[in-house]
Enzyme design. Structure first.
Site, mmCIF file in Angstrom:
data_model
loop_
_atom_site.group_PDB
_atom_site.id
_atom_site.type_symbol
_atom_site.label_atom_id
_atom_site.label_comp_id
_atom_site.label_asym_id
_atom_site.label_seq_id
_atom_site.Cartn_x
_atom_site.Cartn_y
_atom_site.Cartn_z
ATOM 1 N N ARG A 129 -36.499 -28.272 40.243
ATOM 2 C CA ARG A 129 -36.315 -26.902 39.743
ATOM 3 C C ARG A 129 -36.464 -25.900 41.126
ATOM 4 N NH1 ARG A 129 -40.871 -24.392 35.749
ATOM 5 N NH2 ARG A 129 -42.126 -24.761 37.393
ATOM 6 N N ARG A 161 -40.777 -23.689 44.240
ATOM 7 C CA ARG A 161 -41.881 -23.249 43.890
ATOM 8 C C ARG A 161 -43.090 -23.977 44.768
ATOM 9 N NH1 ARG A 161 -43.077 -22.093 37.740
ATOM 10 N NH2 ARG A 161 -45.039 -22.570 38.157
ATOM 11 N N ARG A 172 -51.239 -30.176 37.823
ATOM 12 C CA ARG A 172 -50.862 -29.399 36.764
ATOM 13 C C ARG A 172 -50.925 -29.971 35.635
ATOM 14 N NH1 ARG A 172 -45.760 -27.295 39.103
ATOM 15 N NH2 ARG A 172 -45.613 -25.951 37.537
HETATM 16 P P1 ADP Z 1 -46.774 -23.650 35.079
HETATM 17 O O1 ADP Z 1 -47.001 -23.780 33.452
HETATM 18 O O2 ADP Z 1 -45.293 -24.413 35.320
HETATM 19 O O3 ADP Z 1 -47.793 -24.505 35.783
HETATM 20 P P2 ADP Z 1 -46.979 -20.999 35.208
HETATM 21 O O4 ADP Z 1 -45.825 -20.124 35.909
HETATM 22 O O5 ADP Z 1 -47.394 -20.767 33.864
HETATM 23 O O6 ADP Z 1 -46.520 -22.385 35.671
HETATM 24 O O7 ADP Z 1 -48.351 -20.865 36.228
HETATM 25 C C1 ADP Z 1 -48.617 -21.244 37.362
HETATM 26 C C2 ADP Z 1 -49.884 -21.040 38.005
HETATM 27 O O8 ADP Z 1 -50.549 -19.772 37.528
HETATM 28 C C3 ADP Z 1 -50.566 -22.161 37.318
HETATM 29 O O9 ADP Z 1 -50.675 -23.421 37.836
HETATM 30 C C4 ADP Z 1 -52.049 -21.557 37.488
HETATM 31 O O10 ADP Z 1 -52.443 -21.866 39.004
HETATM 32 C C5 ADP Z 1 -51.758 -20.129 37.446
HETATM 33 N N1 ADP Z 1 -51.711 -19.603 35.800
HETATM 34 C C6 ADP Z 1 -50.847 -19.161 35.237
HETATM 35 N N2 ADP Z 1 -51.426 -19.039 33.683
HETATM 36 C C7 ADP Z 1 -52.818 -19.316 33.875
HETATM 37 C C8 ADP Z 1 -53.619 -19.364 32.867
HETATM 38 N N3 ADP Z 1 -53.385 -18.862 31.723
HETATM 39 N N4 ADP Z 1 -54.832 -19.598 33.163
HETATM 40 C C9 ADP Z 1 -55.164 -19.969 34.669
HETATM 41 N N5 ADP Z 1 -54.414 -20.083 35.486
HETATM 42 C C10 ADP Z 1 -53.005 -19.764 35.226
#
Ligand code: ADP
Ligand code: ZN
Length: 219
Positions: A129, A161, A172
């Site tokens: 990605r 990213r 993750r």
């Molecule tokens: P992905 O689901 O691919 O990890 P996101 O763009 O949803 O990517 O989130 C990127 C990062 O932002 C996460 O790995 C975390 O560090 C933070 N993050 C996003 N949403 C949340 C949430 N609801 N609670 C805690 N951390 C979050």
């Protein structure tokens, strides 16, 4: 406003939540509420919030419940959220799901879509990605925009990213299994859960989601 339409998208990183949320938000005129996008924008802007969360995000960790809950509360104040929201990447923990219930009150979540994708496929999708730093459009490493580094849509910079590297990907996915998978039971117990096969073309996935919405009188 009791007529609000609030949909939650669950699924592993790379399952296609972002793509589907963007499409559905446009189609049903709802706010696309992505806590990941909000946090990345803060990091990019170098705001105090961004400085606070950057290291956690880069390592693939989770930002505190308190903080993301506050961000979602704020996001719901925006005019485009009046009709409801497409929640992407939130809730991610039981505490967040409970806070969302409290926040939405009688509006509530109307449907939770679980985008199912095998683990090998998400790992492969995440490592290939690339993303536009400016407009957020996702590309594959083999796409022209990824190779040139220039977004075909907006001319922005296309990069990998920092959390799409092997160690952060593993972290993750581990957090997903531990903290987020329990939400499937949470929404199933409320009769709100529907599973959709995420290993199909984006159009097929969208039409399966819309079909599930139809069945429940939501579309
Ligand atoms: P992905 O689901 O691919 O990890 P996101 O763009 O949803 O990517 O989130 C990127 C990062 O932002 C996460 O790995 C975390 O560090 C933070 N993050 C996003 N949403 C949340 C949430 N609801 N609670 C805690 N951390 C979050
Ligand atoms: Zn762009």
């Amino acid at each position: 406003m009791a007529g609000q339409l609030n949909l939650v998208l669950l699924g592993k990183q790379g399952a296609g939540k972002g793509t589907q949320s963007t499409r559905l938000a446009e189609r049903f005129q709802l706010a696309h509420i992505s806590t990941g996008d909000i946090l990345r924008a803060a990091v990019k802007a170098g705001s105090p919030l961004g400085l606070e969360v950057k290291a956690v995000m880069d390592a693939g960790g989770l930002v505190s419940d308190e903080l993301v809950i506050r961000l979602v509360e704020e996001r719901y104040q925006a005019p485009d959220a009046a009709r409801g929201g497409l929640l992407d990447g939130f809730p991610r923990t039981l505490a967040q799901a409970e806070a969302l219930e409290a926040l939405l009150g009688e509006n509530g979540v109307k449907l939770c879509v679980n985008l199912e994708v095998p683990i090998d496929l998400v790992t492969q999708r995440l490592s290939s990605r690339r993303v536009c730093q400016n407009c957020g459009t996702n590309y594959r490493d083999s796409d022209e925009s990824a190779i040139s580094g220039v977004c075909a849509k907006c001319g922005g910079h296309v990069v990998q990213r920092s959390d799409d590297r092997p160690e952060a990907i593993r972290q993750r996915l581990e957090f997903y299994e531990r903290d987020t998978e329990p939400l499937l039971d949470f929404y199933a117990a409320r009769g709100l859960l529907v599973s959709v096969n995420g290993d199909q073309s984006p159009d097929e996935v969208t039409s399966d989601i819309v079909a599930a919405m139809h069945e429940r009188g939501l579309a």
